[in-house]
Design a protein around this motif. Sequence first.
Motif, PDB file in Angstrom:
ATOM      1  N   VAL A 157       0.838  -1.202   0.000  1.00  0.00           N
ATOM      2  CA  VAL A 157       0.000   0.000   0.000  1.00  0.00           C
ATOM      3  C   VAL A 157       0.873   1.252   0.000  1.00  0.00           C
ATOM      4  N   VAL A 158       1.930   1.261   0.805  1.00  0.00           N
ATOM      5  CA  VAL A 158       2.851   2.416   0.812  1.00  0.00           C
ATOM      6  C   VAL A 158       3.444   2.626  -0.578  1.00  0.00           C
ATOM      7  N   ARG A 159       3.838   1.528  -1.220  1.00  0.00           N
ATOM      8  CA  ARG A 159       4.424   1.639  -2.564  1.00  0.00           C
ATOM      9  C   ARG A 159       3.402   2.183  -3.564  1.00  0.00           C
ATOM     10  N   ALA A 160       2.147   1.773  -3.426  1.00  0.00           N
ATOM     11  CA  ALA A 160       1.106   2.255  -4.340  1.00  0.00           C
ATOM     12  C   ALA A 160       0.910   3.764  -4.195  1.00  0.00           C
ATOM     13  N   VAL A 161       0.950   4.258  -2.959  1.00  0.00           N
ATOM     14  CA  VAL A 161       0.824   5.701  -2.737  1.00  0.00           C
ATOM     15  C   VAL A 161       2.007   6.427  -3.376  1.00  0.00           C
ATOM     16  N   ARG A 162       3.202   5.907  -3.135  1.00  0.00           N
ATOM     17  CA  ARG A 162       4.400   6.547  -3.683  1.00  0.00           C
ATOM     18  C   ARG A 162       4.353   6.597  -5.207  1.00  0.00           C
ATOM     19  N   CYS A 163       3.968   5.500  -5.828  1.00  0.00           N
ATOM     20  CA  CYS A 163       3.904   5.453  -7.295  1.00  0.00           C
ATOM     21  C   CYS A 163       2.828   6.395  -7.834  1.00  0.00           C
ATOM     22  N   ALA A 164       1.715   6.512  -7.116  1.00  0.00           N
ATOM     23  CA  ALA A 164       0.646   7.411  -7.559  1.00  0.00           C
ATOM     24  C   ALA A 164       1.113   8.863  -7.522  1.00  0.00           C
ATOM     25  N   VAL A 165       1.937   9.210  -6.529  1.00  0.00           N
ATOM     26  CA  VAL A 165       2.494  10.560  -6.457  1.00  0.00           C
ATOM     27  C   VAL A 165       3.505  10.778  -7.577  1.00  0.00           C
ATOM     28  N   GLU A 166       4.393   9.796  -7.767  1.00  0.00           N
ATOM     29  CA  GLU A 166       5.429   9.928  -8.799  1.00  0.00           C
ATOM     30  C   GLU A 166       4.830  10.009 -10.197  1.00  0.00           C
ATOM     31  N   ASP A 167       3.711   9.317 -10.416  1.00  0.00           N
ATOM     32  CA  ASP A 167       3.074   9.316 -11.744  1.00  0.00           C
ATOM     33  C   ASP A 167       2.114  10.482 -11.937  1.00  0.00           C
ATOM     34  N   GLY A 168       2.004  11.340 -10.933  1.00  0.00           N
ATOM     35  CA  GLY A 168       1.146  12.515 -11.066  1.00  0.00           C
ATOM     36  C   GLY A 168      -0.325  12.263 -10.835  1.00  0.00           C
ATOM     37  N   GLU A 169      -0.685  11.068 -10.397  1.00  0.00           N
ATOM     38  CA  GLU A 169      -2.094  10.783 -10.123  1.00  0.00           C
ATOM     39  C   GLU A 169      -2.546  11.443  -8.824  1.00  0.00           C
ATOM     40  N   LEU A 170      -1.589  11.671  -7.913  1.00  0.00           N
ATOM     41  CA  LEU A 170      -1.842  12.416  -6.689  1.00  0.00           C
ATOM     42  C   LEU A 170      -0.958  13.658  -6.706  1.00  0.00           C
ATOM     43  N   PRO A 171      -1.374  14.750  -6.078  1.00  0.00           N
ATOM     44  CA  PRO A 171      -0.560  15.967  -6.068  1.00  0.00           C
ATOM     45  C   PRO A 171       0.836  15.704  -5.508  1.00  0.00           C
ATOM     46  N   ALA A 172       1.826  16.449  -6.018  1.00  0.00           N
ATOM     47  CA  ALA A 172       3.204  16.242  -5.590  1.00  0.00           C
ATOM     48  C   ALA A 172       3.372  16.456  -4.092  1.00  0.00           C
ATOM     49  N   GLY A 173       2.509  17.282  -3.497  1.00  0.00           N
ATOM     50  CA  GLY A 173       2.615  17.545  -2.065  1.00  0.00           C
ATOM     51  C   GLY A 173       1.956  16.490  -1.195  1.00  0.00           C
ATOM     52  N   ALA A 174       1.347  15.492  -1.808  1.00  0.00           N
ATOM     53  CA  ALA A 174       0.685  14.447  -1.028  1.00  0.00           C
ATOM     54  C   ALA A 174       1.710  13.695  -0.188  1.00  0.00           C
ATOM     55  N   ALA A 175       1.356  13.452   1.052  1.00  0.00           N
ATOM     56  CA  ALA A 175       2.271  12.760   1.962  1.00  0.00           C
ATOM     57  C   ALA A 175       2.294  11.267   1.651  1.00  0.00           C
ATOM     58  N   VAL A 176       3.499  10.729   1.537  1.00  0.00           N
ATOM     59  CA  VAL A 176       3.667   9.278   1.398  1.00  0.00           C
ATOM     60  C   VAL A 176       3.985   8.751   2.792  1.00  0.00           C
ATOM     61  N   PRO A 177       3.068   8.036   3.408  1.00  0.00           N
ATOM     62  CA  PRO A 177       3.306   7.585   4.789  1.00  0.00           C
ATOM     63  C   PRO A 177       4.460   6.606   4.875  1.00  0.00           C
ATOM     64  N   ALA A 178       5.206   6.692   5.973  1.00  0.00           N
ATOM     65  CA  ALA A 178       6.316   5.756   6.186  1.00  0.00           C
ATOM     66  C   ALA A 178       5.778   4.353   6.425  1.00  0.00           C
ATOM     67  N   ARG A 179       4.618   4.258   7.024  1.00  0.00           N
ATOM     68  CA  ARG A 179       3.982   2.960   7.258  1.00  0.00           C
ATOM     69  C   ARG A 179       2.473   3.140   7.186  1.00  0.00           C
ATOM     70  N   VAL A 180       1.802   2.039   6.977  1.00  0.00           N
ATOM     71  CA  VAL A 180       0.345   2.045   6.854  1.00  0.00           C
ATOM     72  C   VAL A 180      -0.223   1.026   7.826  1.00  0.00           C
ATOM     73  N   VAL A 181      -1.276   1.408   8.519  1.00  0.00           N
ATOM     74  CA  VAL A 181      -1.945   0.482   9.423  1.00  0.00           C
ATOM     75  C   VAL A 181      -2.936  -0.362   8.627  1.00  0.00           C
ATOM     76  N   VAL A 182      -2.689  -1.664   8.569  1.00  0.00           N
ATOM     77  CA  VAL A 182      -3.610  -2.620   7.950  1.00  0.00           C
ATOM     78  C   VAL A 182      -4.013  -3.615   9.028  1.00  0.00           C
ATOM     79  N   GLU A 183      -5.310  -3.779   9.232  1.00  0.00           N
ATOM     80  CA  GLU A 183      -5.781  -4.659  10.294  1.00  0.00           C
ATOM     81  C   GLU A 183      -6.902  -5.559   9.785  1.00  0.00           C
ATOM     82  N   ARG A 184      -7.147  -6.627  10.523  1.00  0.00           N
ATOM     83  CA  ARG A 184      -8.251  -7.528  10.202  1.00  0.00           C
ATOM     84  C   ARG A 184      -9.550  -6.743  10.143  1.00  0.00           C
ATOM     85  N   THR A 185     -10.370  -7.031   9.156  1.00  0.00           N
ATOM     86  CA  THR A 185     -11.683  -6.406   9.066  1.00  0.00           C
ATOM     87  C   THR A 185     -12.528  -6.812  10.268  1.00  0.00           C
TER      88      THR A 185
END
Length: 321
Positions: free
Chosen positions: A10-38
């Motif tokens: 998920v972190v990598r997907a956010v980073r790639c979306a920023v690098e590809d311009g799909e998200l604004p350049a100022g969007a924060a790429v989190p160092a970690r993401v909380v993923v938990e059981r539904t």
Amino acid sequence: MTPADLTRTVVRAVRCAVEDGELPAGAAVPARVVVERTRPGGVGEYATPVAFQVGKAAGAPPAEVARLLASRLGREPGIARVEVTGAGFLNFVLAERSVEDVVGEVRARAGRYPAVEPQAVPDDTSLRAFAVRAAVRRIGRVHDGREDVGEGLGVAPVARRDGDVLAAYGVGAVLWAVLRVPAQETPTFGAWLLVQDESSELFRVRYAHDRARALLRNAALLGFGPEAGPLVGPGGRVLLRVLGEHPLVLEAAAHHRAPERLVRHLVELADALLDFQYGVLPHGDEKPSAAHRARLALAEAAGTVLAGGLALLGIDATDCL
């Protein structure tokens, strides 16, 4: 893909979306993401609120960010399905993992669990803080090498009315009692801590570990040992799923400084193993097969995680059995 791998994906997907311009350049790429059981009644197996975090920094609606990330993540190997719910929660179903994958992961981690040694547990009101902070430090050390995750954690003490709980119940039972509830809650004690049957969660966890060792001994007498392979037999998928979630549980317990999450996981794992145990060994004139060896490998891995998980709590898996 493991549940723990999902956080990095998920972190990598956010980073790639920023690098590809799909998200604004100022969007924060989190160092970690909380993923938990539904949670019960939710969608899928795992969920993350990362779109709210990213959307706030990007000035974009979380639901829009979630849909963009879902499109990327749906193409990732190992993710069977991604769905957006509510105002922007990402929900995942992962592809089923193999016995080889899960057992290999458990064996790779086995040497990182601490040895359980006699502890000088304080017998005053600082007992609870000592136990919780020590468990959080151990979990953090095994998860990502951090030593400071327990510092500054507020912990409710053992109530004075409970008296000398160490003398009444013993170290193992007391540690279980003080770690099974969130740090901010006052723990409870009673005769239930000393019950030696399956109505006791601590007994079931220790007993399940003992059953895993007994299965290995009995299999050796029959001339075969554990060998990961295709899983055949009732209950195996449940045990495989719970085992596969162990790294994610450790991550959540370290992140939230919540050893009670590990306690709940060990109980769930013990119950899955106790249901699964009856199909591990051959019955009657049945000859040991590849399926028996795979089931035994899964049972062995469960025993390793049960012993290691208890060690993270400071409890000896074999004490009082």
